[in-house]
Design a protein around this motif. Structure first.
Motif, short mmCIF file in Angstrom:
data_model
loop_
_atom_site.label_atom_id
_atom_site.label_comp_id
_atom_site.label_asym_id
_atom_site.label_seq_id
_atom_site.Cartn_x
_atom_site.Cartn_y
_atom_site.Cartn_z
N GLU A 1 56.74 -15.22 25.08
CA GLU A 1 55.40 -15.70 25.40
C GLU A 1 55.53 -16.48 26.71
O GLU A 1 56.07 -17.57 26.73
N HIS B 1 52.76 -10.78 18.37
CA HIS B 1 52.89 -12.24 18.43
C HIS B 1 53.35 -12.69 17.05
O HIS B 1 52.57 -13.15 16.22
N HIS C 1 48.29 -22.04 27.93
CA HIS C 1 48.20 -23.17 27.00
C HIS C 1 47.78 -24.44 27.73
O HIS C 1 47.25 -25.36 27.13
N HIS D 1 46.09 -14.98 22.59
CA HIS D 1 44.96 -15.76 22.06
C HIS D 1 43.89 -16.11 23.09
O HIS D 1 43.81 -17.24 23.58
N SER E 1 50.26 -16.14 28.23
CA SER E 1 49.37 -17.10 27.55
C SER E 1 49.07 -18.30 28.44
O SER E 1 49.93 -18.76 29.18
N HIS F 1 58.71 -19.08 23.34
CA HIS F 1 57.99 -19.57 24.52
C HIS F 1 58.96 -19.64 25.68
O HIS F 1 60.08 -20.09 25.52
N ASP G 1 51.78 -15.44 14.69
CA ASP G 1 52.13 -16.55 15.58
C ASP G 1 52.57 -17.75 14.76
O ASP G 1 52.18 -18.88 15.02
ZN LIG Z 1 50.56 -19.43 22.30
#
Ligand SMILES: [Zn+2]
Ligand SMILES: [Zn+2]
Length: 562
Positions: A101, A12, A132, A184, A130, A50, A261
């Motif tokens: 991601e 990451h 979010h 994360h 991920s 992303h 990140d």
């Molecule tokens: Zn993230």
């Protein structure tokens, strides 16, 4: 005291920017980052982007400015091309990795949306899954206001986190083979407290603790890695995840990858050392990075000899994985270590020892690779076979096999070595001397005059030393090969019958693919070949797909890891 590295093979890593899109996110000039990494003498740099979000998943800041095209679809689509250009420009100075991601946005439209975005990640080194956003459309990592709005909807801190873990589990089930890493895992701590049941999840009987333990087990069972993410430290809430989560992950043998990140060139390389100290504190001795979806082991310590050993290990893992289907690749292999690699036995919990045998053996799905960086010692055995000295050109070895096959002679083992001066030597043992070898030699001397400077059959000769320094493929499925690895290696498993190998050699000769080194071995009715070659991947792969039914396996292995 072992010294900890101050460089991380990140996963990451640093977020690639939105380029010309009107929404600015992440850094803008990838070249600036690469320059900074080269200046810092880093061997590698990792970019991440992303996947674009649906418009219903927006942060307040985006709603307020009425931004509709979230995080630049265009720059996402161009991303692989941009990385390819960077690799072209900087390829010889730094190893550039990139990943995606992937956003979890629920299992309806969001899932199809993510699937549609995965094609851009096809050549990527890794994909991180991920969460979010909550299905309620509110982010976990947005503003405090958004978090408290979600908290109000869900009613309690426990319910807030429970929802997040449900979404994580659902993501893992739905994304299945699309992801390698969980991003994360305790992200919500950015805006809300972690309840006692979670802080003390190892001992708590609270349903939330149970849910979280289950999540970690799902991650372990699926052979996914955990993202140890320094952005939490940067934002003042501590590294993701907290230490006791990481300790539990280590107990479950979940591999970790480490990354900052970060979203700006200014912060590139920040907290590298802290990241490795943090995983060491949790009990980890190594971590992973990814090349072409295959995990590579990395040492925490700044120790040259150890790094060399990991390089050998990674080459072995890559070789074995490239012999397997994408689905089989996800399964963590079994290891055996001997000689100077014996210290790894303690690191890999189910590993076995091999005593003085100075090598690494990696096994999975009835296939195995044995590898070492020790140069094999030439034997003084007296041998019987065909010795050749010839021009180091595509097609010459094929011509030799062609003539032998035409006389019904099957080659049992082969060793070839380029002298790196335009000439090469070879030694072949033959399955049975059927009386035709003399004919074959005469034929070659007649037709291929100029290609062969010497061709003799000897029945009591000392085997010349064909070994030079390098990393060696010692065995494949237990069959001795002792091939010095080059950048590209072809491995085959085929019926051990006259003419079968000729098909491969003729195929390579037809497209001028040069064979630098060549080893042949056999086990019962199965022949094994290992060839170090030079040539275009697409051309070679195309040839390998057409070798016919006598080839049970024919793979071009390329080494991406360093
Ligand atoms: Zn993230
Ligand atoms: Zn990120």
């Amino acid at each position: 005291m072992k010294k900890i590295n101050d460089f991380i093979w990140e996963t990451h890593g640093i977020h690639a920017g939105t380029e010309q899109d009107h929404v600015k996110h992440g850094i803008d000039r990838l070249e600036d980052i690469v320059d900074k990494a080269i200046k810092a003498k880093h061997p590698s740099i990792t970019f991440i982007i992303h996947s674009p979000r649906l418009t219903s998943f927006r942060y307040i800041a985006e709603r307020d400015t009425n931004v509709k095209f979230i995080r630049g679809n265009q720059s996402y689509l161009n991303y692989p091309k941009r990385i390819a250009n960077l690799r072209e420009k900087y390829g010889d100075r730094i190893n550039i990795k990139y990943g995606v991601e992937l956003e979890w946005m629920g299992d309806d439209l969001g899932l199809q949306w993510s699937r549609s975005k995965i094609f851009q990640a096809e050549d990527a080194d890794f994909v991180i899954g991920s969460v979010h956003f909550a299905p309620e459309g509110l982010p976990y990592d947005g503003s405090k206001e958004e978090a408290s709005e979600l908290l109000k909807i869900r009613g309690s801190l426990e319910a807030y986190w429970d929802g997040y873990f449900n979404e994580m589990i659902q993501m893992i089930e739905c994304f299945g083979d699309m992801i390698q890493i969980i991003g994360h895992i305790d992200l919500p701590k950015l805006n809300v407290e972690m309840p006692e049941a979670l802080l003390n999840f190892e001992n708590s009987s609270h349903p939330l603790a149970n849910k979280f333990r289950t999540l970690l087990e799902v991650i372990a069972d699926r052979n996914l890695s955990l993202d140890v993410n320094m952005a939490g430290k940067f934002k003042g809430v501590g590294i993701y995840p907290i230490q006791n989560i990481l300790r539990r992950a280590n107990e479950l043998q979940i591999p970790v990858c480490v990354g900052t990140d970060t979203h700006h060139v200014r912060y590139y390389g920040l907290n590298f050392k802290e990241g490795l100290e943090y995983i060491y504190e949790a009990g980890y001795e190594n971590y992973v990075s990814y090349s072409k979806l295959i995990p590579e082991k990395r040492t925490i310590f700044d120790d040259h000899d150890l790094k060399v050993k990991y390089t050998v290990l990674n080459k072995g893992i890559e070789m074995l994985n490239q012999r397997l289907t994408p689905k089989q690749r996800r399964i963590i292999p079994d290891f055996s270590f001997g000689g100077s690699y014996s210290e790894f036995v303690d690191i890999y919990k189910n590993a076995t020892g091999m005593g003085d045998y100075n090598a690494i053996r990696i096994r999975k799905s009835d296939k195995s690779i044995t590898i070492s960086n020790e140069t094999p010692i030439p034997s003084n055995d007296r041998v019987k076979g065909l010795f050749s000295e010839h021009l180091d050109e595509p097609g010459v070895i094929s011509s030799l096999f062609n003539t032998l096959a035409s006389e019904g002679i099957n080659v049992e083992t082969a060793r070839l070595k380029s002298n790196n001066d335009g000439t090469a030597v070879a030694f072949l043992t033959l399955e049975s001397e059927n009386g035709n070898i003399k004919n074959a030699i005469e034929f070659i001397n007649g037709t291929d005059v100029g290609l062969f400077s010497s061709l003799t059959y000897r029945d009591d000769a000392v085997l010349p030393n064909y070994y030079r320094d390098g990393v060696y493929l010692l065995e494949m499925d237990g069959v001795e090969l002792k091939l010095a690895l080059g950048k590209k290696v072809i491995l085959t498993r085929h019926d051990n019958a006259p003419g079968v190998l000729l098909v491969l050699l003729s195929a390579l000769a037809s497209k001028n693919i040069n064979i630098i080194d060549f080893r042949l071995g056999k086990k019962n009715k199965m022949g094994y070949s290992a060839l170090a070659v030079e040539g275009d991947n697409n051309v070679i792969n195309n040839l390998l797909s057409k070798l016919g039914p006598h080839y049970h396996e024919a793979n071009l292995i390329e080494f991406h890891s360093m």
